[in-house]
Scaffold this active site. Structure first.
Site, short mmCIF file in Angstrom:
data_model
loop_
_atom_site.label_atom_id
_atom_site.label_comp_id
_atom_site.label_asym_id
_atom_site.label_seq_id
_atom_site.Cartn_x
_atom_site.Cartn_y
_atom_site.Cartn_z
CG HIS A 84 -0.80 0.20 2.64
ND1 HIS A 84 -0.49 -0.30 3.75
CD2 HIS A 84 -0.12 1.29 3.19
CE1 HIS A 84 0.02 -0.06 4.97
NE2 HIS A 84 -0.11 1.53 4.51
CG ASP A 221 0.46 -3.68 3.12
OD1 ASP A 221 0.76 -3.40 2.41
OD2 ASP A 221 -0.82 -3.35 3.37
CB SER A 589 2.98 1.81 6.76
OG SER A 589 1.08 1.19 6.54
N1 ARG Z 1 -5.02 -0.10 8.16
C1 ARG Z 1 -3.60 0.65 7.15
C2 ARG Z 1 -3.35 1.69 7.65
O1 ARG Z 1 -3.61 2.69 7.34
C3 ARG Z 1 -3.72 -0.01 5.62
C4 ARG Z 1 -4.62 0.62 4.85
C5 ARG Z 1 -4.02 0.38 3.41
N2 ARG Z 1 -4.99 -0.62 2.79
C6 ARG Z 1 -6.92 -0.51 2.59
N3 ARG Z 1 -7.13 -1.75 3.04
N4 ARG Z 1 -7.01 0.38 2.94
O2 ARG Z 1 -3.02 2.99 6.82
N1 GLU Z 2 -0.93 1.42 7.23
C1 GLU Z 2 -0.92 2.25 8.39
C2 GLU Z 2 0.47 2.84 7.65
O1 GLU Z 2 0.17 3.42 6.64
C3 GLU Z 2 0.03 1.92 9.62
C4 GLU Z 2 -1.30 1.88 10.73
C5 GLU Z 2 -1.47 2.55 11.96
O2 GLU Z 2 -0.75 2.21 12.78
O3 GLU Z 2 -1.87 3.09 12.16
O4 GLU Z 2 1.35 3.12 7.72
#
Ligand code: ARG
Ligand code: GLU
Length: 656
Positions: A84, A221, A589
């Site tokens: 991502h 990921d 991330s």
């Molecule tokens: N929750 C994770 C992070 O903030 C992954 C975000 C990307 N993936 C998704 N399915 N939207 O940011």
């Molecule tokens: N998916 C998150 C990122 O893009 C990390 C998730 C989180 O701990 O907020 O950094």
């Protein structure tokens, strides 16, 4: 089996002696934590983690593209980050003929690696406390504006000085603890970063929005890039002549894996946390901001989903937008619930009472009341500001009219027309007229209904332009200056309150709120109990992917090759993801997750939603970061990418 249960039980019984794993620590001050880290299992020294005199772990970690983290895994500049985090670059290289998002991408040789204009990575050269230099010339009779001007001038001088040697050096002075401390960060920025590999989205985004922020998780990921440099190994603009960058340090990859109780630490760039705020702000977040924004986004998501479910083409057009809206929506739900469960508002109020008793007669006296008063003034204005962003300023028609760049191929008018009515209505009903532009109030009367207004706006560009203009003018010229001024006063008060909190609790180890600077979090592999009678084990496997696999559900439709490989047998226990107690947030991330020897065991990519309040308050029972097991990455490279030659560059260890 019995033996295993026994050893797990022994481990669990030892866990209470391990203190909460809260904290995002500054690498240059890690010597203050190293004793605790070693007591919990680390076998490295502070110098192994951060040093300006010798190659160390920090030299293998980069800020990737301004919002993620990445790590070096070969002597030839090979870098790992999340899928991502690489997503937009993979997308830019994709077309109908070469759909790398869908099918994945694997460069079979270096000349097939794809350049990404604009993508940079930053290595930290050094960081140092420059508080005295930043405040040089400060006199106590100076007012705040004079103080700010002085700080800007001094910081600018330090920055220029640090960047003088050129060669991609980038420096910035960052305020920590609300400006009680200043640090200079000096980076070297490389700007030729090429895409090497990415799994198909059905692996890299497996589980999609359904599994996002959730456990059990099975998302692969990751994506792979390579940093290129000029002949002198220094940063250079893209050129076919450039050569792979030779890092000072690259990470060794552990093949030994992790099990419950194992020490881990995360080295990366967390974006933003607010651990020291006043109860009034926590109250606003948990009882106003989060629930209201969740409600609005529920409407937006339902509306998009209705159309996406009806048409494959619309699903493609809106999947990225949907993901963006859904990501924070789900996070806020965990945050609201977590804050309420922990009774953080009451806990902070109690703290503030004790603080004021202690502060009586000191320079800190009355500070918590001042903050409460400032929030009382800020909240209505800030709430309106948030409503603008979540409602009217999210209508695509108005965004286009206001000149924001938008790809017309990703636009579907029927969604936007329904969105217009829903968002305009929500905006109108939720805010006092004093927060709306005069033009809005007048037109609302003239049109009589949002539907009539919609028809006019979508038929006549001039109507759209005028509405967009009036909304943006009010937002930028009226609301935003007020919000900035109030927040500025609040931050100033926090500067004193922060210092007060540190004096009040002098024996506590404080860590500065995250601000996208390099930090270290440490903890251990551990499952959790999300609710009564459920316990989540901390490791997921390929077996779980097969359990979820369903060709009829987009998020769970895995590549046929993966089914075939599984059918051959022997892959049930292939590890995929794991949970640990490291304190992380957005920006982490792609961060390397390292074991007691500093070898790479995983890549961080998420948290569990029940623990997302850790940006405000950390609960050791619920806060878990989610990592991709590095052995799953190797498995995918080998079995799906048929790119084993990449493994030849990496260094492995199987010792624990
Ligand atoms: N929750 C994770 C992070 O903030 C992954 C975000 C990307 N993936 C998704 N399915 N939207 O940011
Ligand atoms: N998916 C998150 C990122 O893009 C990390 C998730 C989180 O701990 O907020 O950094």
């Amino acid at each position: 089996m019995k033996k295993l249960i026994l050893s797990v039980a022994l481990l669990l019984s030892a866990l209470p002696f391990l203190k909460a794993d809260e904290g995002m620590w500054l690498p240059s001050l890690i010597s203050q934590r190293i004793g605790d880290m070693q007591a919990k299992g680390l076998r490295l020294s502070a110098e192994d983690i951060y040093s300006v005199n010798q190659a160390c772990l920090k030299d293998a970690v980069v800020l990737f593209g301004g919002g993620c983290t990445g790590e070096l895994v070969s002597d030839r500049g090979l870098l790992l980050t999340n899928h991502h985090c690489g997503y937009s670059y993979i997308q830019k290289h994709s077309s109908v003929e070469h759909d790398y998002l869908k099918d994945g991408f694997w460069a079979l040789s270096q000349d097939q690696e794809l350049p990404n204009p604009g993508l940079t990575v930053r290595f930290l050269e050094k960081m140092e406390d420059v508080t005295a230099l930043v405040l040089k010339g400060y006199k106590s009779k100076m007012n705040e504006d004079q103080r700010q001007a002085l700080i800007r001038k001094n910081a600018e001088k330090l920055r220029k000085e640090a960047e003088k040697a050129g060669n991609g050096l980038r420096a910035s002075v960052e305020a920590l603890y609300y400006g009680n401390q200043y640090f200079l960060f000096v980076f070297r920025e490389y700007r030729d970063v090429r895409l090497v590999g990415a799994p198909p989205s059905s692996i890299g985004k497996f589980g999609g929005e359904t599994d996002n922020w959730m456990w059990p998780r099975h998302t692969g990921d990751f994506s792979i890039f390579r940093i290129y440099a000029g002949k002198d190994n220094m940063p250079a603009d893209y050129s076919p002549e450039n050569i792979p960058y030779t890092p000072k340090k690259s990470l060794r990859i552990s093949l030994a894996g992790v099990k419950e109780g194992d020490f881990t630490f995360v080295y990366g760039c967390p974006g933003s946390t607010r651990e020291y705020i006043h109860s009034a702000e926590v109250d606003y977040i948990a009882n106003v901001s989060d629930p209201e924004k969740i409600g609005i986004r529920t409407t937006r998501l339902q509306l998009m989903k209705k159309h996406m479910d009806m048409s494959q083409a619309v699903r493609i057009q809106y999947s990225s937008k949907y993901a963006g809206v859904a990501n924070a929506w789900k996070k806020w739900q965990g945050e609201e619930k977590g804050i309420k469960k922990m009774k953080t508002v009451a806990a902070k109020q109690d703290f503030e009472k004790r603080f004021e008793q202690w502060a009586a007669g000191s320079e800190y006296k009355g500070i918590t009341d001042r903050l409460a008063a400032l929030y009382a003034a800020r909240n209505p204005v800030f709430r309106a500001y948030e409503y603008y962003n979540e409602t009217v300023r999210s209508i695509e028609k108005l965004r286009m009219a206001a000149g924001y760049p938008m790809d017309p191929k990703d636009y579907y008018e029927p969604i936007d027309k329904e969105m217009f009515v829903a968002m305009m209505d929500c905006f109108d009903k939720s805010l006092d007229d004093s927060f709306k532009p005069a033009y809005f109030i007048q037109k609302r009367k003239e049109y009589g209904s949002m539907e009539a207004w919609r028809d006019a706006v979508f038929a006549d560009e001039a109507e759209a332009n005028e509405l967009a203009f009036s909304i943006d003018s009010f937002y930028f010229n009226v609301l935003r200056p007020q919000v900035f001024e109030l927040e500025n006063s609040i931050d100033l008060t926090y500067r004193d309150y922060m210092r007060g909190q540190m004096a009040f609790d002098a024996s506590k180890a404080f860590y500065p709120d995250a601000n996208l600077t390099l930090r270290i979090a440490y903890g251990h592999v551990e499952g959790y109990s999300p609710s009564d009678a459920i316990y989540y084990r901390p490791v997921s496997t390929l077996k779980g992917i097969i359990e979820k696999d369903n060709p009829a559900i987009f998020d769970y439709n895995i590549p046929q090759t993966l089914r075939d490989i599984y059918a051959e047998g022997g892959h049930d226990d292939q590890p995929v993801c794991f949970l640990a107690t490291n304190h992380t947030t957005g920006g982490n991330s792609g961060s390397p997750v390292l074991n007691a020897d500093g070898d790479l065991v995983g890549i961080n990519f998420d948290r569990v939603w029940e623990g997302t309040m850790s940006d405000i308050v950390f609960d050791p029972d619920f806060c878990r970061n989610i990592s991709l097991d590095v052995r799953y990455i190797l498995f995918i490279i080998r079995e799906i990418g048929h790119a084993s030659y990449l493994l030849d560059e990496m260094h492995f260890t199987s010792s624990k």
